[in-house]
Scaffold this motif. Structure first.
Motif, PDB file in Angstrom:
ATOM      1  N   ILE A  19       0.876  -1.266   0.051  1.00  0.00           N
ATOM      2  CA  ILE A  19       0.225   0.167  -0.007  1.00  0.00           C
ATOM      3  C   ILE A  19       0.927   1.134   0.096  1.00  0.00           C
ATOM      4  O   ILE A  19       0.429   2.286  -0.782  1.00  0.00           O
ATOM      5  CB  ILE A  19      -0.971   0.044   1.092  1.00  0.00           C
ATOM      6  N   TYR A  20       1.805   1.289   0.677  1.00  0.00           N
ATOM      7  CA  TYR A  20       2.710   2.422   0.863  1.00  0.00           C
ATOM      8  C   TYR A  20       3.308   2.790  -0.668  1.00  0.00           C
ATOM      9  O   TYR A  20       3.407   3.771  -1.244  1.00  0.00           O
ATOM     10  CB  TYR A  20       4.086   2.021   1.748  1.00  0.00           C
ATOM     11  N   ALA A  63     -11.912  -1.541   5.887  1.00  0.00           N
ATOM     12  CA  ALA A  63     -12.524  -1.726   4.667  1.00  0.00           C
ATOM     13  C   ALA A  63     -11.803  -0.690   3.632  1.00  0.00           C
ATOM     14  O   ALA A  63     -11.740  -1.151   2.344  1.00  0.00           O
ATOM     15  CB  ALA A  63     -14.007  -1.349   4.627  1.00  0.00           C
ATOM     16  N   ASN A  64     -11.476   0.367   3.938  1.00  0.00           N
ATOM     17  CA  ASN A  64     -10.739   1.365   3.087  1.00  0.00           C
ATOM     18  C   ASN A  64      -9.424   1.822   3.609  1.00  0.00           C
ATOM     19  O   ASN A  64      -9.270   2.944   4.321  1.00  0.00           O
ATOM     20  CB  ASN A  64     -11.747   2.714   2.699  1.00  0.00           C
ATOM     21  N   PRO A  65      -8.475   1.165   3.253  1.00  0.00           N
ATOM     22  CA  PRO A  65      -7.145   1.509   3.911  1.00  0.00           C
ATOM     23  C   PRO A  65      -6.473   2.791   3.495  1.00  0.00           C
ATOM     24  O   PRO A  65      -6.001   3.538   4.508  1.00  0.00           O
ATOM     25  CB  PRO A  65      -6.199   0.316   3.361  1.00  0.00           C
ATOM     26  N   ARG A  66      -6.912   3.345   2.538  1.00  0.00           N
ATOM     27  CA  ARG A  66      -6.459   4.662   2.326  1.00  0.00           C
ATOM     28  C   ARG A  66      -7.183   5.840   2.818  1.00  0.00           C
ATOM     29  O   ARG A  66      -6.429   6.616   3.668  1.00  0.00           O
ATOM     30  CB  ARG A  66      -6.917   5.153   0.655  1.00  0.00           C
ATOM     31  N   ALA A  67      -8.382   5.631   3.291  1.00  0.00           N
ATOM     32  CA  ALA A  67      -9.350   6.742   3.942  1.00  0.00           C
ATOM     33  C   ALA A  67      -8.767   6.492   5.481  1.00  0.00           C
ATOM     34  O   ALA A  67      -8.559   7.481   6.309  1.00  0.00           O
ATOM     35  CB  ALA A  67     -10.814   6.555   3.824  1.00  0.00           C
ATOM     36  N   ASP A 137     -12.107   7.828  -3.550  1.00  0.00           N
ATOM     37  CA  ASP A 137     -11.133   7.770  -4.336  1.00  0.00           C
ATOM     38  C   ASP A 137     -11.112   8.870  -5.322  1.00  0.00           C
ATOM     39  O   ASP A 137     -10.114   9.587  -5.535  1.00  0.00           O
ATOM     40  CB  ASP A 137     -11.226   6.336  -5.368  1.00  0.00           C
ATOM     41  N   GLU A 138     -12.293   9.726  -5.702  1.00  0.00           N
ATOM     42  CA  GLU A 138     -12.351  10.648  -6.476  1.00  0.00           C
ATOM     43  C   GLU A 138     -11.733  11.834  -5.809  1.00  0.00           C
ATOM     44  O   GLU A 138     -10.982  12.764  -6.514  1.00  0.00           O
ATOM     45  CB  GLU A 138     -13.490  10.927  -7.139  1.00  0.00           C
ATOM     46  N   SER A 139     -12.045  12.147  -4.510  1.00  0.00           N
ATOM     47  CA  SER A 139     -11.501  13.383  -3.977  1.00  0.00           C
ATOM     48  C   SER A 139     -10.082  13.279  -3.783  1.00  0.00           C
ATOM     49  O   SER A 139      -9.309  14.151  -3.943  1.00  0.00           O
ATOM     50  CB  SER A 139     -12.307  13.376  -2.414  1.00  0.00           C
TER      51      SER A 139
END
Length: 447
Positions: A19-20, A63-67, A137-139
Motif C-alpha cells: 500500500i505504501y 475496509a478502505n485502507p487509504r481513508a 477515491d475521486e476526491s
C-alpha cells in the motif's frame, strides 16, 4: 508472540509495504490539503503507516485502507500540534528533557508563533476534519492534481517546479531527480527545500487554478508529467529497466489533465506516453535483458494503447496548435504503424525531427535525429552528426550519445572506436539492464 501471530504480523507488513508503494503519495497529497504544510503532511504520513503496522495485526484490515491512513495521519498531526503547543513556551532545557524539542530539526515556530498559534492551528485542522467516509477515491485523485499545480506555481522557478513535483507528488528520490536533471543530488535537495519554503512563505494556495489561469500553468505541469513518465519508461538507475508504477502514474495524470484542459499539447503528451508504453512488454526479455526497438516482437505491443495514442495524435495535429510533445508522439506513431522494423518510414521520421528541431532545438533532439538519419541515409551520415554534437561538448556526459556513436562505429566496422565509445557509455550508465546490454556489445567486439 505465537507463530500464528508472527505470521499475521508478517502478512500485514507485506500488505502495508504494498500500500505504501501504490498509495503513499495519494495519501500524502490529501494530507497536504488537510494540514496545509508539506512537512507536517510527510510526518503524518509516516505516523499513519507506523500505526497501521501496529494496529492492523490486532484490529484487522480496514475496509478502505487509504481513508484509514488519511484519517489516522490527520489525527496524529493534530495530537502532535497540541503536544508541541503545550511545551513550546517551556524553557529549552525542559522541552529537551520531555523530548518535545523536535530533535529532527523542525522548529515548532515554523508552524506558528508560540503555543497559542500551534494550538489554534491544531483546532483549525480538527474543525475541518469532516467525515472520513467522504475521502473517496475521486476526491483523493483531485488532491493529486491540486498538489501538482501547487508545486508548479509560477512563483517557483521552472526547475524548482519540476523537482518539487517529482519529489512530493511522485515520491522520486533526490538522486533519481538529480539524474533526470543531470545535476548533483545536493543541488536538487537545496532546490526542493527552497521551493517548499517559498510555498509556505508566499502562502501559495493548494488548489487547481481557475480556467483563465490554467493555460500559462500548463507547460510546467506537462514537463513534470513527461519527466515522471521518462523515469518510469527508462529508470535512471537500478536493477530494472522500467518502473511501471511511475509510467502508469504519468499516464493517469495525463488523462486527468485532458479532462481538466483538453489542450492539443496535453493530448499530444498523453499520446506520446501511450505509444511508448504500448511497447513495454516487448522491451525486455523474460530475464530482464534490454531488447532494442528493431528487435522487438511487435505482436507483444499493446494495440489498445496504440489505437488510443494514434487517435490523440490525429486530434492534436488537426488542431494546428501542436508543439513538441505532439511531434514526438507523431514520430512514435510512425514506429507503431510500421508492420516491421524494416518497413519503418524513416523519411517521414527524419522530416518530423526536422520540424521538432526547429521548434525545440536541443542536443538530445539533435541526437535522436542523427540516429534517424543514420537509418535513412546510412551510418556514415549519422556518425558525422553525432560527432558534431559531441565535438561541441554537448552531451559529453550523456551515456546514450556515446552508445549511439558506438553502434554506428560498430556498423561501419570501426572496431577500435566502437570499443572506446562503448566503454565511455558504460562508465556513465547506472542502470543494470543497459549496462549488461553495453557489456554484451563490447564483448562481441572483443571476441
Amino acid at each position: 508472540m505465537s507463530s500464528s501471530n508472527e505470521n499475521a504480523a508478517e502478512r500485514v507488513r507485506v500488505t502495508v509495504d504494498a500500500i505504501y508503494r501504490s498509495d503513499s503519495r495519494r495519501v500524502f497529497a490529501t494530507l497536504v490539503r488537510l494540514l496545509g504544510d508539506f512537512d507536517l503532511a510527510e510526518e503524518a504520513l509516516h505516523d499513519a503507516f507506523r500505526a497501521a503496522l501496529e494496529q492492523w495485526p490486532q484490529e484487522g484490515m480496514p475496509a478502505n485502507p487509504r481513508a484509514w491512513l488519511v484519517s489516522t495521519g490527520r489525527f496524529k498531526a493534530i495530537d502532535n500540534l497540541r503536544r508541541r503547543a503545550r511545551f513550546v513556551d517551556l524553557p529549552p532545557d525542559a522541552a529537551e528533557r520531555l523530548g518535545t524539542d523536535d530533535s529532527e530539526g523542525r522548529d515548532p515556530a515554523d508552524i506558528g508563533n508560540g503555543g497559542a498559534s500551534l494550538m489554534a492551528l491544531a483546532e483549525r485542522v480538527a474543525d475541518g476534519l469532516g467525515d472520513p467516509a467522504a475521502w473517496d477515491d475521486e476526491s483523493v485523485e483531485d488532491d493529486r492534481l491540486r498538489l501538482i499545480f501547487t508545486c508548479c506555481h509560477p512563483a517557483l522557478s521552472p526547475d524548482a517546479q519540476v523537482a518539487l513535483t517529482l519529489r512530493e507528488v511522485c515520491g522520486l528520490t533526490t538522486e533519481e531527480i538529480a539524474r533526470a536533471f543531470l545535476t548533483a543530488p545536493s543541488t536538487l535537495a537545496q532546490r526542493i527545500v527552497r521551493a517548499k519554503a517559498k510555498i509556505r512563505d508566499a502562502r501559495i494556495p493548494y488548489q487547481v487554478p481557475t480556467r483563465e489561469d490554467l493555460p500559462e500553468r500548463l507547460d510546467a505541469v506537462l514537463r513534470v508529467v513527461y519527466l515522471v513518465f521518462n523515469e518510469g519508461y527508462s529508470a535512471s538507475l537500478g536493477g530494472s529497466l522500467t518502473r511501471h508504477d511511475l509510467s502508469e502514474e504519468a499516464i493517469r495524470l495525463g488523462r486527468l489533465l485532458i479532462e481538466l484542459l483538453p489542450e492539443p499539447e496535453a493530448q499530444g503528451l498523453l499520446a506520446l506516453m501511450l505509444l511508448h508504453e504500448s511497447r513495454r512488454a516487448a522491451r525486455t526479455s523474460p530475464g530482464g535483458e534490454l531488447i532494442l526497438l528493431d528487435e522487438q516482437d511487435r505482436a507483444l505491443w499493446n494495440r489498445d494503447q496504440i489505437a488510443q495514442g494514434l487517435a490523440l495524435v490525429e486530434r492534436a495535429l488537426s488542431s494546428r496548435r501542436f508543439g513538441p510533445y505532439t511531434l514526438q508522439a507523431a514520430i512514435a506513431a510512425v514506429h507503431a504503424e510500421a508492420p516491421s522494423a524494416g518497413e519503418t518510414d524513416w523519411a517521414q521520421i527524419v522530416g518530423l525531427y526536422n520540424v521538432l528541431l526547429r521548434i525545440e532545438p536541443s542536443p538530445v533532439v539533435e541526437l535522436n535525429r542523427a540516429v534517424a538519419v543514420a537509418m535513412y541515409d546510412g551510418p556514415e551520415a549519422g556518425l558525422t552528426l553525432v560527432d558534431g554534437i559531441l565535438a561541441r561538448g554537448d552531451l559529453e556526459d550523456y551515456h546514450l550519445a556515446h552508445a549511439a556513436r558506438a553502434d554506428l562505429c560498430r556498423r561501419l566496422e570501426r572496431t577500435a572506436e566502437a570499443r572506446a565509445a562503448y566503454e565511455r557509455a558504460l562508465s556513465l550508465t547506472r542502470q543494470e539492464p543497459e549496462r549488461r546490454f553495453l557489456e554484451r556489445r563490447l564483448n562481441e567486439l572483443l571476441d
